[in-house]
Structures are given as structure tokens and as C-alpha cells.
Design a protein around this motif. Sequence first.
Motif, PDB file in Angstrom:
ATOM      1  N   ARG A   1       4.738  -5.875  -9.636  1.00 56.85           N
ATOM      2  CA  ARG A   1       3.866  -5.675 -10.794  1.00 56.85           C
ATOM      3  C   ARG A   1       4.605  -4.961 -11.921  1.00 56.85           C
ATOM      4  O   ARG A   1       4.403  -5.249 -13.091  1.00 56.85           O
TER       5      ARG A   1
ATOM      6  N   GLY B   1       0.796  -1.215   0.000  1.00 51.60           N
ATOM      7  CA  GLY B   1       0.000   0.000   0.000  1.00 51.60           C
ATOM      8  C   GLY B   1       0.831   1.270   0.000  1.00 51.60           C
ATOM      9  O   GLY B   1       0.331   2.342  -0.310  1.00 51.60           O
TER      10      GLY B   1
ATOM     11  N   ALA C   1      -3.790  -5.987   0.442  1.00 54.34           N
ATOM     12  CA  ALA C   1      -3.635  -4.835  -0.453  1.00 54.34           C
ATOM     13  C   ALA C   1      -4.001  -5.206  -1.882  1.00 54.34           C
ATOM     14  O   ALA C   1      -4.633  -4.410  -2.594  1.00 54.34           O
TER      15      ALA C   1
ATOM     16  N   ARG D   1      -6.321  -6.532 -13.076  1.00 58.17           N
ATOM     17  CA  ARG D   1      -7.115  -7.260 -14.078  1.00 58.17           C
ATOM     18  C   ARG D   1      -7.177  -8.741 -13.722  1.00 58.17           C
ATOM     19  O   ARG D   1      -6.845  -9.613 -14.525  1.00 58.17           O
TER      20      ARG D   1
ATOM     21  N   ALA E   1      -7.834  -5.587  -2.165  1.00 59.06           N
ATOM     22  CA  ALA E   1      -8.537  -4.307  -2.117  1.00 59.06           C
ATOM     23  C   ALA E   1      -8.594  -3.615  -3.478  1.00 59.06           C
ATOM     24  O   ALA E   1      -9.381  -2.681  -3.655  1.00 59.06           O
ATOM     25  N   ASP E   2      -7.798  -4.075  -4.441  1.00 59.60           N
ATOM     26  CA  ASP E   2      -7.747  -3.406  -5.737  1.00 59.60           C
ATOM     27  C   ASP E   2      -7.545  -4.392  -6.884  1.00 59.60           C
ATOM     28  O   ASP E   2      -6.687  -4.203  -7.748  1.00 59.60           O
ATOM     29  N   LEU E   3      -8.323  -5.464  -6.908  1.00 54.44           N
ATOM     30  CA  LEU E   3      -8.177  -6.493  -7.937  1.00 54.44           C
ATOM     31  C   LEU E   3      -8.336  -5.941  -9.353  1.00 54.44           C
ATOM     32  O   LEU E   3      -7.678  -6.412 -10.286  1.00 54.44           O
ATOM     33  N   ASP E   4      -9.178  -4.935  -9.532  1.00 57.28           N
ATOM     34  CA  ASP E   4      -9.370  -4.367 -10.864  1.00 57.28           C
ATOM     35  C   ASP E   4      -8.072  -3.816 -11.446  1.00 57.28           C
ATOM     36  O   ASP E   4      -7.823  -3.916 -12.648  1.00 57.28           O
ATOM     37  N   ALA E   5      -7.229  -3.236 -10.611  1.00 60.00           N
ATOM     38  CA  ALA E   5      -5.958  -2.681 -11.083  1.00 60.00           C
ATOM     39  C   ALA E   5      -5.041  -3.772 -11.638  1.00 60.00           C
ATOM     40  O   ALA E   5      -4.179  -3.499 -12.466  1.00 60.00           O
TER      41      ALA E   5
END
Length: 123
Positions: free
Chosen positions: A46, A38, A93, A102, A96-100
Amino acid sequence: MEGRYAFAVRFRLDPSRDVTVEPNEFETRLFREAEPPGEDGWLFFRDNLWRGEIADESHFRDLAAEALGVTVLDVDYRAFEMDEAYREAFREAIAADLDAFRAENVDEVVNKYLGSSVEVESE
């Protein structure tokens, strides 16, 4: 909470004076501390890894050469080492943001970027 990336590095010494070294190539293990999940820089995995391999090997060799001050011939990603507390925060972390990423779940993200090269140290 601790996490770090481990890499195998093969490098060459290039003496600048009238000296030689033998051997002139060596291998070592390079570690890079992982920022807490975070926080700024925590997405190193990534931005630099894909399926447990370095995504842009030439660029990464240049970064390692700059950091070490030697000619780096080869860098291979080995593992993302973390303790249990880091693992929990890391997975939270990501979740909390799986869309980022994909992705549909945390395990998919971990596999997509790190392959099977995550090592968790039990306390």
C-alpha cells in the motif's frame, strides 16, 4: 506462510580505484520478504505500489541503492509472490479493514495497488 515482492533492478558498478569494469551495468532480480498480514510492515504494498507499479520511483531507487551498495539506475516491480496460506491471510487482513483502503472489496484493493501482478504458488 510466505510472501515476497520481486523487482527487476538495473545497476551500475562505479569502481573507486584505478580500475574499470566492462560491462559496468547489470540486471538482476531483487526480492523483499513480506511481513505476515496484520504485522508491522505488512502494508508495504500500500505504501510503495500503485496499479502494479512503483509509486515513487526515485525514492525506491534510493532505497535499493542503499540496500545493495551500488548505483541503481532502474527498479521495476515485477510480482508479489505468495503461497496459498499467505494469500488467505492477506485477503482476510484486507477484508477486516476495507475502509482504510477506501475500497468496497478485497479484489478492488488488490487491483488498486498490485494490478495483476500477484503470483500464488500452489502447494
